[in-house]
Design a protein around this motif. Structure first.
Motif, PDB file in Angstrom:
ATOM      1  N   SER A 148     -10.131  -1.816 -14.746  1.00 48.91           N
ATOM      2  CA  SER A 148      -9.122  -2.687 -14.132  1.00 48.91           C
ATOM      3  C   SER A 148      -8.208  -1.851 -13.234  1.00 48.91           C
ATOM      4  O   SER A 148      -8.060  -0.638 -13.425  1.00 48.91           O
ATOM      5  CB  SER A 148      -8.301  -3.389 -15.207  1.00 48.91           C
ATOM      6  OG  SER A 148      -7.441  -2.459 -15.836  1.00 48.91           O
ATOM      7  N   VAL A 149      -7.597  -2.534 -12.283  1.00 49.70           N
ATOM      8  CA  VAL A 149      -6.624  -1.855 -11.408  1.00 49.70           C
ATOM      9  C   VAL A 149      -5.514  -1.262 -12.271  1.00 49.70           C
ATOM     10  O   VAL A 149      -5.052  -0.131 -12.040  1.00 49.70           O
ATOM     11  CB  VAL A 149      -6.044  -2.855 -10.385  1.00 49.70           C
ATOM     12  CG1 VAL A 149      -4.883  -2.240  -9.633  1.00 49.70           C
ATOM     13  CG2 VAL A 149      -7.121  -3.313  -9.421  1.00 49.70           C
ATOM     14  N   ALA A 150      -5.102  -2.012 -13.301  1.00 44.03           N
ATOM     15  CA  ALA A 150      -3.997  -1.523 -14.153  1.00 44.03           C
ATOM     16  C   ALA A 150      -4.399  -0.214 -14.825  1.00 44.03           C
ATOM     17  O   ALA A 150      -3.624   0.760 -14.819  1.00 44.03           O
ATOM     18  CB  ALA A 150      -3.650  -2.579 -15.205  1.00 44.03           C
ATOM     19  N   ALA A 151      -5.626  -0.151 -15.378  1.00 40.57           N
ATOM     20  CA  ALA A 151      -6.064   1.068 -16.066  1.00 40.57           C
ATOM     21  C   ALA A 151      -6.140   2.236 -15.078  1.00 40.57           C
ATOM     22  O   ALA A 151      -5.723   3.362 -15.388  1.00 40.57           O
ATOM     23  CB  ALA A 151      -7.420   0.836 -16.730  1.00 40.57           C
ATOM     24  N   PHE A 152      -6.637   1.955 -13.884  1.00 38.43           N
ATOM     25  CA  PHE A 152      -6.798   2.999 -12.863  1.00 38.43           C
ATOM     26  C   PHE A 152      -5.431   3.558 -12.431  1.00 38.43           C
ATOM     27  O   PHE A 152      -5.203   4.763 -12.422  1.00 38.43           O
ATOM     28  CB  PHE A 152      -7.550   2.392 -11.666  1.00 38.43           C
ATOM     29  CG  PHE A 152      -7.801   3.343 -10.531  1.00 38.43           C
ATOM     30  CD1 PHE A 152      -8.981   4.073 -10.474  1.00 38.43           C
ATOM     31  CD2 PHE A 152      -6.881   3.498  -9.505  1.00 38.43           C
ATOM     32  CE1 PHE A 152      -9.230   4.945  -9.412  1.00 38.43           C
ATOM     33  CE2 PHE A 152      -7.120   4.362  -8.445  1.00 38.43           C
ATOM     34  CZ  PHE A 152      -8.300   5.080  -8.399  1.00 38.43           C
ATOM     35  N   ILE A 153      -4.513   2.647 -12.111  1.00 38.45           N
ATOM     36  CA  ILE A 153      -3.190   3.089 -11.632  1.00 38.45           C
ATOM     37  C   ILE A 153      -2.428   3.761 -12.772  1.00 38.45           C
ATOM     38  O   ILE A 153      -1.723   4.762 -12.573  1.00 38.45           O
ATOM     39  CB  ILE A 153      -2.391   1.897 -11.040  1.00 38.45           C
ATOM     40  CG1 ILE A 153      -3.104   1.358  -9.792  1.00 38.45           C
ATOM     41  CG2 ILE A 153      -0.950   2.275 -10.715  1.00 38.45           C
ATOM     42  CD1 ILE A 153      -3.195   2.324  -8.617  1.00 38.45           C
TER      43      ILE A 153
END
Ligand SMILES: Cc1cc2nc3c(=O)[nH]c(=O)nc-3n(C[C@H](O)[C@H](O)[C@H](O)COP(=O)(O)OP(=O)(O)OC[C@H]3O[C@@H](n4cnc5c(N)ncnc54)[C@H](O)[C@@H]3O)c2cc1C
Length: 461
Positions: A148-153
């Motif tokens: 997910s974008v959240a995990a990546f960021i």
């Protein structure tokens, strides 16, 4: 003569129809019928003119760096109508503990590239500021799976960056949550930067250096049309063959035959050589339930969220008291209903007379679902209450409008690109079927234009 049915008269279907007209002008023996279930073409592209203001109900602009919508506008003779955002006035605020905090200088999308302004900004805690500095030293990394974008960021900058920037920025574009959206589908450039540079900060700086050596002056970030986005749809319709157009005509069923398709729409059935489904994935899924049950199931699994935009027009006293800049974003942690507000009169020229202020507020995803059952005046009351809390804005508006878009924003959730591969394999098993629209490789207007044009190329090329 090749006959093509285009189902869906939003910008994707209109772009497909215009592309076929161009093939015809070049001598191809092809004709088409464009089916649209509602009473107008354009889908979510809709503009109203109220008290001298250009009020966008759906999209208000598109990214300049994606050329397909502007190219289409030029091909339609609208080149002189294209306008750029007022980037000299570009400032965006983030609501932080109830106060509007300006995004620090050097922030590129959500990536900090300048240590000093970021270090001085009250937007982040000291812990996040330390993470931002450390991020510059991340080693290159090639991830072997989607996330997910959240995990990546969060891996790069920590959870506060997700809450303050990634989530509000992506809510504005996708109406979805960073915790669900696929980084590979939504931010492929970030994945590439991580692979090449490790640090997103260093990746952005390298990209900016390259851009500078190519271009002397940066183009505006957003492009729109002087009289509104609907101008694009109207200009296409004006160049289509009138006898090919069917509004108020819902395609109810499509059935593959030996080398053709039978399309049943509005009490009538017609045979076509090929079909373009320029529809939200759920509607495409319904039509393909019999012809391709597996394909239909994959399409049905692409989620959609709803959104609501609320336009409010004010007089010049309000215009003078509003902060400068394009508007503000509201992180979910601030506990408000609206996710963003645009100061439209600042963002683009020609949107409001000098003595008017035009604001546009945005609800999406769960926030939109929560207020959906309310009447328009109750939604306006929520918006006004929150604008009073955030901006101290107490004045009565000259006009208000509420626009509801049910399940209009496709969600590119984790695994989206793998699903697209499966969809492509299944699509190829059906004769001369093309898919276009915002469910696949880009939700913005330029990507939808490209999807319509590519669908025609796929069938005729
Ligand atoms: C509020 C909002 C703001 C946005 N802001 C921006 C922005 O600023 N910039 C940007 O680039 N993008 C923005 N987008 C995204 C972009 O506008 C859309 O993704 C794009 O316009 C979708 O176009 P489309 O033709 O694929 O779909 P749609 O516009 O949804 O059109 C599909 C059409 O198919 C019709 N239809 C459905 N079922 C049938 C059937 N069975 N038979 C016949 N017709 C059918 C529908 O009536 C509809 O007209 C925004 C979207 C929304 C909702």
């Amino acid at each position: 003569m090749t006959r093509i049915a285009i189902i869906g008269g939003g910008i994707s279907g209109l772009s497909a129809a215009f592309a076929i007209e161009e093939w015809r002008r070049r001598g191809s023996e092809v004709e088409y019928t464009l089916y649209e279930s509602s009473s107008r073409f354009g889908g979510v592209l809709r503009t109203e003119h109220i008290h001298g203001c250009v009020v966008e109900a759906g999209p208000d602009s598109f990214l300049t760096e994606k050329p397909w919508a502007a190219d289409l506008a030029r091909a339609l003779g609208l080149g002189d109508q294209l306008i750029g955002s007022n980037d000299a006035n570009r400032k965006t605020y983030i609501l932080t503990h109830g106060r509007l905090v300006e995004m620090p200088d050097g922030l590129m999308f959500m990536v900090p590239t300048k240590i000093l302004p970021t270090g001085m900004s009250p937007l982040f805690s000291w812990k996040t500021k330390l993470r931002i500095t450390q991020e510059m030293f991340h080693p290159p990394r090639a991830a072997d799976h989607d996330e997910s974008v959240a995990a990546f960021i969060e891996r790069h900058y920590g959870a506060e960056m997700v809450d303050r920037l990634a989530d509000p920025l992506l809510s504005g574009v996708y109406g979805g949550e960073a915790a669900n959206l696929s980084v590979r589908a939504v931010l492929p450039r970030f994945v590439e930067m991580e692979r090449m540079h490790g640090s997103l900060g260093r990746g952005m700086l390298a990209a900016r250096k390259k851009m500078r050596s190519w271009k002397n002056s940066a183009p505006p970030i957003f492009t729109s049309l002087k009289n509104g986005m609907q101008t694009l749809a109207d200009a296409i319709v004006a160049q289509l063959t009138p006898t090919s157009l069917r509004i108020n005509t819902t395609a109810a069923a499509i059935e593959p035959q030996a080398a053709s398709w039978l399309v049943s729409a509005g009490m009538q059935s017609d045979v076509f050589d090929a079909v373009i489904l320029a529809l939200p994935a759920g509607a495409a899924s319904s039509l393909l339930r019999m012809a391709g049950p597996e394909l239909s199931a994959e399409l049905a699994a692409i989620g959609y969220t709803s959104s609501i935009t609320v336009a409010l027009g004010f007089d010049k006293d309000v215009r003078q008291t509003l902060p400068p800049g394009f508007g503000f974003l509201v992180p979910r942690s601030e506990g408000k209903r609206i996710l963003a507000a645009t100061f439209v009169h600042n963002k683009f020229p020609h949107r409001a007379p000098e003595d008017r202020a035009l604001l546009r507020c945005f609800f999406a995803g769960k926030n939109a679902e929560d207020v959906w059952p309310l009447a328009d005046d109750q939604i306006v009351a929520i918006v006004r209450h929150e604008l009073k809390e955030i901006l101290g804005l107490r004045a009565d508006p000259l006009f208000t409008r509420v626009y509801r878009w049910k399940s209009a924003m496709a969600q590119y959730n984790v695994g989206h690109l793998d699903r697209l591969d499966r969809i492509e394999r299944l699509r190829q098993k059906l004769p001369r079927l093309a898919l276009a629209g915002n469910a696949y490789r880009g939700i913005g207007v330029p990507d939808c234009v490209r999807s319509g044009t590519d669908a025609v190329k796929q069938l005729l090329g």
